[in-house]
Design a protein around this motif. Structure first.
Motif, PDB file in Angstrom:
ATOM      1  N   THR A   1       1.562 -19.761  -9.207  1.00 36.72           N
ATOM      2  CA  THR A   1       1.374 -21.369  -9.094  1.00 36.72           C
ATOM      3  C   THR A   1       0.579 -21.674  -7.817  1.00 36.72           C
ATOM      4  O   THR A   1      -0.075 -22.627  -8.162  1.00 36.72           O
ATOM      5  CB  THR A   1       3.031 -21.931  -8.832  1.00 36.72           C
ATOM      6  N   LYS A   2       0.564 -20.985  -6.861  1.00 31.34           N
ATOM      7  CA  LYS A   2      -0.211 -21.301  -5.717  1.00 31.34           C
ATOM      8  C   LYS A   2      -1.634 -20.613  -5.667  1.00 31.34           C
ATOM      9  O   LYS A   2      -2.518 -21.462  -5.234  1.00 31.34           O
ATOM     10  CB  LYS A   2       0.848 -20.797  -4.320  1.00 31.34           C
ATOM     11  N   HIS A   3      -1.705 -19.364  -6.174  1.00 28.72           N
ATOM     12  CA  HIS A   3      -3.147 -18.687  -6.213  1.00 28.72           C
ATOM     13  C   HIS A   3      -3.664 -18.496  -7.448  1.00 28.72           C
ATOM     14  O   HIS A   3      -4.984 -17.845  -7.350  1.00 28.72           O
ATOM     15  CB  HIS A   3      -2.883 -17.394  -5.259  1.00 28.72           C
ATOM     16  N   GLY A   4      -3.174 -18.663  -8.463  1.00 26.48           N
ATOM     17  CA  GLY A   4      -3.911 -18.410  -9.856  1.00 26.48           C
ATOM     18  C   GLY A   4      -3.432 -17.143 -10.397  1.00 26.48           C
ATOM     19  O   GLY A   4      -2.706 -16.494  -9.706  1.00 26.48           O
ATOM     20  N   LYS A   5      -3.838 -16.903 -11.675  1.00 22.88           N
ATOM     21  CA  LYS A   5      -3.497 -15.646 -12.425  1.00 22.88           C
ATOM     22  C   LYS A   5      -3.831 -14.442 -11.611  1.00 22.88           C
ATOM     23  O   LYS A   5      -4.558 -14.222 -10.979  1.00 22.88           O
ATOM     24  CB  LYS A   5      -4.088 -15.740 -13.517  1.00 22.88           C
ATOM     25  N   ILE A   6      -2.891 -13.553 -11.845  1.00 25.03           N
ATOM     26  CA  ILE A   6      -3.072 -12.080 -11.301  1.00 25.03           C
ATOM     27  C   ILE A   6      -2.566 -11.055 -12.541  1.00 25.03           C
ATOM     28  O   ILE A   6      -1.552 -11.233 -13.096  1.00 25.03           O
ATOM     29  CB  ILE A   6      -2.179 -11.891 -10.001  1.00 25.03           C
ATOM     30  N   PRO A   7      -3.164 -10.074 -12.821  1.00 27.71           N
ATOM     31  CA  PRO A   7      -2.676  -9.345 -13.998  1.00 27.71           C
ATOM     32  C   PRO A   7      -1.682  -8.566 -13.620  1.00 27.71           C
ATOM     33  O   PRO A   7      -1.422  -8.154 -12.307  1.00 27.71           O
ATOM     34  CB  PRO A   7      -3.997  -8.028 -14.177  1.00 27.71           C
ATOM     35  N   ASN A   8      -0.596  -8.190 -14.520  1.00 24.31           N
ATOM     36  CA  ASN A   8       0.720  -7.614 -14.421  1.00 24.31           C
ATOM     37  C   ASN A   8       0.551  -6.417 -13.647  1.00 24.31           C
ATOM     38  O   ASN A   8       1.303  -6.047 -12.369  1.00 24.31           O
ATOM     39  CB  ASN A   8       1.497  -7.423 -15.476  1.00 24.31           C
ATOM     40  N   GLY A   9      -0.481  -5.550 -14.025  1.00 21.84           N
ATOM     41  CA  GLY A   9      -0.470  -4.079 -13.223  1.00 21.84           C
ATOM     42  C   GLY A   9      -1.099  -4.197 -11.788  1.00 21.84           C
ATOM     43  O   GLY A   9      -0.673  -3.501 -11.064  1.00 21.84           O
ATOM     44  N   THR A  10      -1.885  -5.253 -11.557  1.00 26.16           N
ATOM     45  CA  THR A  10      -2.463  -5.398  -9.997  1.00 26.16           C
ATOM     46  C   THR A  10      -1.284  -5.791  -9.419  1.00 26.16           C
ATOM     47  O   THR A  10      -0.951  -5.199  -8.072  1.00 26.16           O
ATOM     48  CB  THR A  10      -3.523  -6.514 -10.050  1.00 26.16           C
ATOM     49  N   PHE A  11      -0.444  -6.923 -10.158  1.00 23.61           N
ATOM     50  CA  PHE A  11       0.719  -7.138  -9.212  1.00 23.61           C
ATOM     51  C   PHE A  11       2.014  -6.493  -8.918  1.00 23.61           C
ATOM     52  O   PHE A  11       2.258  -6.240  -7.658  1.00 23.61           O
ATOM     53  CB  PHE A  11       1.272  -8.669 -10.055  1.00 23.61           C
ATOM     54  N   TYR A  12       2.175  -5.513 -10.048  1.00 25.26           N
ATOM     55  CA  TYR A  12       3.402  -4.612  -9.775  1.00 25.26           C
ATOM     56  C   TYR A  12       2.890  -3.447  -8.824  1.00 25.26           C
ATOM     57  O   TYR A  12       3.564  -2.848  -8.239  1.00 25.26           O
ATOM     58  CB  TYR A  12       4.040  -4.348 -10.879  1.00 25.26           C
ATOM     59  N   THR A  13       1.672  -3.074  -8.809  1.00 22.33           N
ATOM     60  CA  THR A  13       0.948  -2.248  -7.895  1.00 22.33           C
ATOM     61  C   THR A  13       1.117  -2.526  -6.614  1.00 22.33           C
ATOM     62  O   THR A  13       1.603  -1.885  -5.613  1.00 22.33           O
ATOM     63  CB  THR A  13      -0.327  -1.827  -8.504  1.00 22.33           C
ATOM     64  N   MET A  14       0.606  -3.647  -6.413  1.00 23.81           N
ATOM     65  CA  MET A  14       0.813  -4.467  -4.865  1.00 23.81           C
ATOM     66  C   MET A  14       2.248  -4.479  -4.589  1.00 23.81           C
ATOM     67  O   MET A  14       2.828  -4.098  -3.320  1.00 23.81           O
ATOM     68  CB  MET A  14       0.344  -5.658  -4.799  1.00 23.81           C
ATOM     69  N   LEU A  15       3.356  -4.900  -5.145  1.00 25.20           N
ATOM     70  CA  LEU A  15       4.537  -4.665  -4.661  1.00 25.20           C
ATOM     71  C   LEU A  15       5.064  -3.521  -4.762  1.00 25.20           C
ATOM     72  O   LEU A  15       5.775  -3.352  -3.775  1.00 25.20           O
ATOM     73  CB  LEU A  15       5.481  -5.381  -5.869  1.00 25.20           C
ATOM     74  N   ARG A  16       4.846  -2.521  -5.252  1.00 22.50           N
ATOM     75  CA  ARG A  16       5.147  -1.073  -5.290  1.00 22.50           C
ATOM     76  C   ARG A  16       4.718  -0.659  -3.844  1.00 22.50           C
ATOM     77  O   ARG A  16       5.287  -0.197  -3.056  1.00 22.50           O
ATOM     78  CB  ARG A  16       4.544  -0.049  -6.204  1.00 22.50           C
ATOM     79  N   ARG A  17       3.363  -1.140  -3.400  1.00 21.72           N
ATOM     80  CA  ARG A  17       2.875  -0.544  -2.272  1.00 21.72           C
ATOM     81  C   ARG A  17       3.210  -1.229  -1.014  1.00 21.72           C
ATOM     82  O   ARG A  17       3.708  -0.729   0.025  1.00 21.72           O
ATOM     83  CB  ARG A  17       1.249  -0.861  -2.291  1.00 21.72           C
ATOM     84  N   LEU A  18       3.799  -2.648  -1.255  1.00 23.08           N
ATOM     85  CA  LEU A  18       4.393  -3.349  -0.266  1.00 23.08           C
ATOM     86  C   LEU A  18       5.850  -2.557   0.037  1.00 23.08           C
ATOM     87  O   LEU A  18       6.333  -2.509   1.053  1.00 23.08           O
ATOM     88  CB  LEU A  18       4.693  -4.667  -0.583  1.00 23.08           C
ATOM     89  N   GLU A  19       6.366  -1.959  -1.067  1.00 16.04           N
ATOM     90  CA  GLU A  19       7.709  -1.493  -0.708  1.00 16.04           C
ATOM     91  C   GLU A  19       7.529   0.054  -0.117  1.00 16.04           C
ATOM     92  O   GLU A  19       8.279   0.356   0.653  1.00 16.04           O
ATOM     93  CB  GLU A  19       8.413  -1.274  -2.027  1.00 16.04           C
ATOM     94  N   GLU A  20       6.449   0.766  -0.649  1.00 20.00           N
ATOM     95  CA  GLU A  20       6.166   2.194   0.079  1.00 20.00           C
ATOM     96  C   GLU A  20       5.904   1.878   1.447  1.00 20.00           C
ATOM     97  O   GLU A  20       6.058   2.745   2.351  1.00 20.00           O
ATOM     98  CB  GLU A  20       5.002   2.597  -0.499  1.00 20.00           C
ATOM     99  N   HIS A  21       5.353   0.803   2.052  1.00 17.54           N
ATOM    100  CA  HIS A  21       4.775   0.422   3.486  1.00 17.54           C
ATOM    101  C   HIS A  21       6.060  -0.283   4.311  1.00 17.54           C
ATOM    102  O   HIS A  21       5.969  -0.669   5.347  1.00 17.54           O
ATOM    103  CB  HIS A  21       3.655  -0.346   3.456  1.00 17.54           C
ATOM    104  N   GLY A  22       7.238  -0.446   3.632  1.00 22.08           N
ATOM    105  CA  GLY A  22       8.399  -1.270   4.192  1.00 22.08           C
ATOM    106  C   GLY A  22       8.456  -2.790   4.311  1.00 22.08           C
ATOM    107  O   GLY A  22       9.169  -3.401   4.960  1.00 22.08           O
ATOM    108  N   TRP A  23       7.472  -3.303   3.508  1.00 21.53           N
ATOM    109  CA  TRP A  23       7.385  -4.877   3.592  1.00 21.53           C
ATOM    110  C   TRP A  23       8.501  -5.318   2.832  1.00 21.53           C
ATOM    111  O   TRP A  23       8.861  -6.638   2.982  1.00 21.53           O
ATOM    112  CB  TRP A  23       6.082  -5.222   3.276  1.00 21.53           C
TER     113      TRP A  23
END
Length: 95
Positions: free
Chosen positions: A31-53
């Motif tokens: 809504t704020k930044h435009g489309k992002i592919p599912n694979g990219t988005f969920y990979t980023m969430l996984r990395r954020l979790e791996e790094h404790g965010w």
């Protein structure tokens, strides 16, 4: 704790300490930044979790696997770190 990339920070900005499904977090981002592919988005969430965010959990384990959702939230520590990171970016002239 590794600092988040610009896009990862934008994902974090749309999150809070309450649990939201990945779909809701993605919709808030788009809504704020435009489309992002599912694979990219969920990979980023996984990395954020791996790094404790962020933290994550699955929906009810009795739900069929293809209908399960993943829920994410930030921690109180993340909220404090995001605030400090915002101030640092502001001081450096970035946003």
């Amino acid at each position: 704790m590794k600092l988040p990339s610009k896009t990862e920070k934008k994902i974090l900005d749309g999150m809070d300490v309450i649990w939201w499904s990945g779909q809701v977090v993605k919709k808030r981002y788009e809504t704020k930044h435009g489309k992002i592919p599912n694979g990219t988005f969920y990979t980023m969430l996984r990395r954020l979790e791996e790094h404790g965010w962020v933290r994550s959990r699955s929906s009810d384990p009795t739900t069929p696997e293809d209908q399960r959702q993943r829920y994410f939230c930030t921690t109180k520590q993340t909220k404090e770190l995001k605030s400090a990171l915002d101030k640092l970016h502001e001081a450096m002239g970035k946003k």
